[in-house]
Write a protein that holds these residues in place. Structure first.
Motif, PDB file in Angstrom:
ATOM      1  N   LEU A   1       5.010  12.805  -4.701  1.00 32.46           N
ATOM      2  CA  LEU A   1       5.528  11.767  -3.804  1.00 32.46           C
ATOM      3  C   LEU A   1       5.720  10.412  -4.466  1.00 32.46           C
ATOM      4  O   LEU A   1       6.170   9.455  -3.802  1.00 32.46           O
ATOM      5  N   GLY A   2       5.405  10.305  -5.749  1.00 38.77           N
ATOM      6  CA  GLY A   2       5.426   9.007  -6.415  1.00 38.77           C
ATOM      7  C   GLY A   2       6.745   8.276  -6.326  1.00 38.77           C
ATOM      8  O   GLY A   2       6.785   7.041  -6.238  1.00 38.77           O
ATOM      9  N   GLU A   3       7.852   9.000  -6.321  1.00 40.16           N
ATOM     10  CA  GLU A   3       9.172   8.353  -6.289  1.00 40.16           C
ATOM     11  C   GLU A   3       9.429   7.612  -4.980  1.00 40.16           C
ATOM     12  O   GLU A   3      10.301   6.734  -4.912  1.00 40.16           O
ATOM     13  N   PHE A   4       8.662   7.939  -3.929  1.00 37.52           N
ATOM     14  CA  PHE A   4       8.858   7.306  -2.627  1.00 37.52           C
ATOM     15  C   PHE A   4       7.808   6.236  -2.319  1.00 37.52           C
ATOM     16  O   PHE A   4       7.973   5.480  -1.358  1.00 37.52           O
ATOM     17  N   MET A   5       6.734   6.151  -3.096  1.00 32.27           N
ATOM     18  CA  MET A   5       5.564   5.352  -2.747  1.00 32.27           C
ATOM     19  C   MET A   5       5.794   3.862  -3.003  1.00 32.27           C
ATOM     20  O   MET A   5       6.184   3.459  -4.092  1.00 32.27           O
ATOM     21  N   ALA A   6       5.531   3.052  -1.991  1.00 32.65           N
ATOM     22  CA  ALA A   6       5.671   1.600  -2.103  1.00 32.65           C
ATOM     23  C   ALA A   6       4.470   1.021  -2.828  1.00 32.65           C
ATOM     24  O   ALA A   6       3.330   1.406  -2.557  1.00 32.65           O
ATOM     25  N   PRO A   7       4.679   0.083  -3.742  1.00 31.07           N
ATOM     26  CA  PRO A   7       3.554  -0.542  -4.450  1.00 31.07           C
ATOM     27  C   PRO A   7       2.825  -1.532  -3.553  1.00 31.07           C
ATOM     28  O   PRO A   7       3.416  -2.153  -2.663  1.00 31.07           O
ATOM     29  N   VAL A   8       1.542  -1.684  -3.810  1.00 35.00           N
ATOM     30  CA  VAL A   8       0.721  -2.595  -3.008  1.00 35.00           C
ATOM     31  C   VAL A   8       1.195  -4.038  -3.151  1.00 35.00           C
ATOM     32  O   VAL A   8       1.148  -4.828  -2.203  1.00 35.00           O
ATOM     33  N   TRP A   9       1.669  -4.399  -4.334  1.00 34.94           N
ATOM     34  CA  TRP A   9       2.034  -5.792  -4.574  1.00 34.94           C
ATOM     35  C   TRP A   9       3.229  -6.256  -3.758  1.00 34.94           C
ATOM     36  O   TRP A   9       3.549  -7.442  -3.729  1.00 34.94           O
ATOM     37  N   ILE A  10       3.890  -5.352  -3.050  1.00 34.73           N
ATOM     38  CA  ILE A  10       4.998  -5.766  -2.199  1.00 34.73           C
ATOM     39  C   ILE A  10       4.516  -6.641  -1.054  1.00 34.73           C
ATOM     40  O   ILE A  10       5.285  -7.385  -0.461  1.00 34.73           O
ATOM     41  N   GLY A  11       3.207  -6.567  -0.759  1.00 37.85           N
ATOM     42  CA  GLY A  11       2.596  -7.519   0.159  1.00 37.85           C
ATOM     43  C   GLY A  11       2.284  -6.980   1.531  1.00 37.85           C
ATOM     44  O   GLY A  11       2.983  -6.113   2.051  1.00 37.85           O
ATOM     45  N   LYS A  12       1.223  -7.547   2.148  1.00 35.69           N
ATOM     46  CA  LYS A  12       0.790  -7.059   3.462  1.00 35.69           C
ATOM     47  C   LYS A  12       1.754  -7.444   4.572  1.00 35.69           C
ATOM     48  O   LYS A  12       1.710  -6.880   5.653  1.00 35.69           O
ATOM     49  N   GLY A  13       2.638  -8.409   4.332  1.00 31.28           N
ATOM     50  CA  GLY A  13       3.630  -8.778   5.323  1.00 31.28           C
ATOM     51  C   GLY A  13       4.929  -8.016   5.190  1.00 31.28           C
ATOM     52  O   GLY A  13       5.953  -8.423   5.735  1.00 31.28           O
ATOM     53  N   VAL A  14       4.890  -6.884   4.506  1.00 28.05           N
ATOM     54  CA  VAL A  14       6.089  -6.099   4.229  1.00 28.05           C
ATOM     55  C   VAL A  14       6.780  -5.657   5.523  1.00 28.05           C
ATOM     56  O   VAL A  14       6.129  -5.330   6.518  1.00 28.05           O
ATOM     57  N   SER A  15       8.094  -5.677   5.504  1.00 34.16           N
ATOM     58  CA  SER A  15       8.901  -5.219   6.627  1.00 34.16           C
ATOM     59  C   SER A  15       9.702  -3.995   6.192  1.00 34.16           C
ATOM     60  O   SER A  15       9.757  -3.643   5.009  1.00 34.16           O
ATOM     61  N   MET A  16      10.346  -3.350   7.155  1.00 33.30           N
ATOM     62  CA  MET A  16      11.202  -2.223   6.817  1.00 33.30           C
ATOM     63  C   MET A  16      12.357  -2.657   5.917  1.00 33.30           C
ATOM     64  O   MET A  16      12.767  -1.913   5.025  1.00 33.30           O
ATOM     65  N   ASN A  17      12.891  -3.868   6.128  1.00 35.37           N
ATOM     66  CA  ASN A  17      13.957  -4.345   5.243  1.00 35.37           C
ATOM     67  C   ASN A  17      13.490  -4.395   3.784  1.00 35.37           C
ATOM     68  O   ASN A  17      14.240  -4.066   2.868  1.00 35.37           O
TER      69      ASN A  17
END
Length: 394
Positions: free
Chosen positions: A302-318
């Motif tokens: 599943l690695g190709e789909f996994m979002a990194p943590v550093w994208i932030g806790k306020g991440v949105s679908m956009n």
């Protein structure tokens, strides 16, 4: 669709964000505390709605017969409800085939705006990936329809249907809202699934360990976006990682992983995969190595789909759509999580430990008010919990 325990919702603030107007700039993140007056008024007023659900309880009778998956009629009356209004259950869309011959006809004034029928919904076995269009689309299942009818006119209609791309379809409304501010449907013990096929399935173990009546693939297609998984390691079986309910082995983990992988390949939907508990096999001197093996397997598949943590806790679908990473994997073991930048902090479970609906509703109302402005993922556990005496007597 779930025959022992109902699902749960990942949320901290719900409906107002779903009806917001289109943003001028898609990258702008909305406030979760400011709601336009028009939107607030819209959702605080009664709105006519009808929908079908499938009762989660299977019952066995003394003669060996049983009933399961009974259709439930649900509706919200309009402010101008009239005495002759009724709710009809049909085998075809009444907008096209007429309202003259409903399977059931229930007065709209029926107490509770809910009716549990004796009609049984079939097991869902028509959603194999090979027969679905790409991308998948919403489709009614087995042609059961509910309608609100007034003087021969259908005012509202709905069916039991798949919802494979509902987030993408609502992107103009929810795309800029932080995920922690959305209400996202999920399933409790998503890997503890099985079909009730005969009266012999009615055992104490089945009653209190099987939580879902659909496999993970079907859960995703009908709209589930949060999967609560409990995993154990078994050294004495060909498959080492299993989804469990406490110490009861349920299904091999690869079934859920492959379902999520297949789903993400054909949609742009969010999936939150919550490895919430490791019941057995991860303790002792071999525990760290087994966590390592499990994370390697997750990353491989599943690695190709996994979002990194550093994208932030306020991440949105956009944000996730822009990064082309729509899978969030949370992991309960902190030492393992801290070694990987694509494993998120596990969602906090708000569990009411309630035996009756009234106590559960009070707990959920109180908890949702308290967590209204929280900025982390949390889960409202919306199922009832039996006591030890309940288990002994039932």
């Amino acid at each position: 669709m779930i025959y022992l325990l109902l699902g749960l919702f990942l949320s901290s603030f719900s409906l107002p964000g779903l009806a917001g107007a289109k943003e001028e700039h898609a990258r702008h993140t909305r406030s979760i505390t400011i709601c336009p007056q028009a939107v607030a008024t819209n959702f605080s007023s009664p709105r006519l709605q009808v929908f079908l659900t499938i009762n989660s309880q299977a019952r066995v009778f003394w003669d060996g017969t049983f009933e399961k998956r009974r259709l439930e009629l649900n509706w919200v009356n309009p402010p101008d409800r009239q005495e002759t209004d009724y709710i009809g259950l049909y085998r075809d869309d009444p907008q096209w085939f007429g309202q003259d011959h409903p399977l059931l006809r229930i007065p709209a004034s029926y107490p509770g705006q809910y009716y549990l029928s004796s009609l049984q919904f079939p097991d869902i076995n028509i959603l194999h990936p090979s027969v679905l269009p790409t991308p998948p689309r919403t489709m009614c299942l087995y042609n059961y329809w509910i309608a609100y009818v007034r003087s021969g006119t259908v005012l509202a209609v709905n069916c039991v249907k798949t919802q494979p791309v509902w987030m993408w379809e609502m992107k103009e409304h929810i795309g800029s809202i932080p995920l922690h501010a959305l209400m996202i449907p999920g399933t409790h013990n998503a890997g503890a699934y099985d079909k009730f096929t005969a009266y012999t399935d009615d055992t104490v173990v089945t009653r209190y360990s099987v939580n879902q009546g659909e496999d993970v693939w079907t859960q995703l297609l009908i709209g589930i976006r949060y999967l609560d998984l409990r995993v154990s390691y078994y050294s004495d079986t060909p498959e080492k990682f299993w989804m469990v309910h406490d110490f009861v082995k349920q299904n091999p983990l690869y079934e859920a992983v492959h379902a999520v992988k297949q789903f993400l390949r054909i949609t742009r939907e969010l999936v939150i995969l919550d490895f919430h508990r490791f019941t057995s096999g991860f303790d002792g001197e071999k525990g760290e190595a087994r966590h390592t093996d499990l994370v390697e397997y997750i990353n491989k598949e599943l690695g190709e789909f996994m979002a990194p943590v550093w994208i932030g806790k306020g991440v949105s679908m956009n944000d996730l759509w822009e990064a082309n990473r729509t899978l969030i994997v949370t992991y309960q073991d902190v030492r393992t999580k801290n070694k990987h930048d694509n494993l998120w902090t596990v969602a906090k479970h708000a569990w009411g430990n309630a035996r009756n609906p009234e106590r559960l509703f009070r707990y959920l109302d109180k908890t949702m008010a308290e967590k209204r402005t929280e900025e982390y993922f949390w889960v409202a556990m919306s199922h009832l919990t039996p006591s030890a005496m309940d288990v002994l007597l039932n």
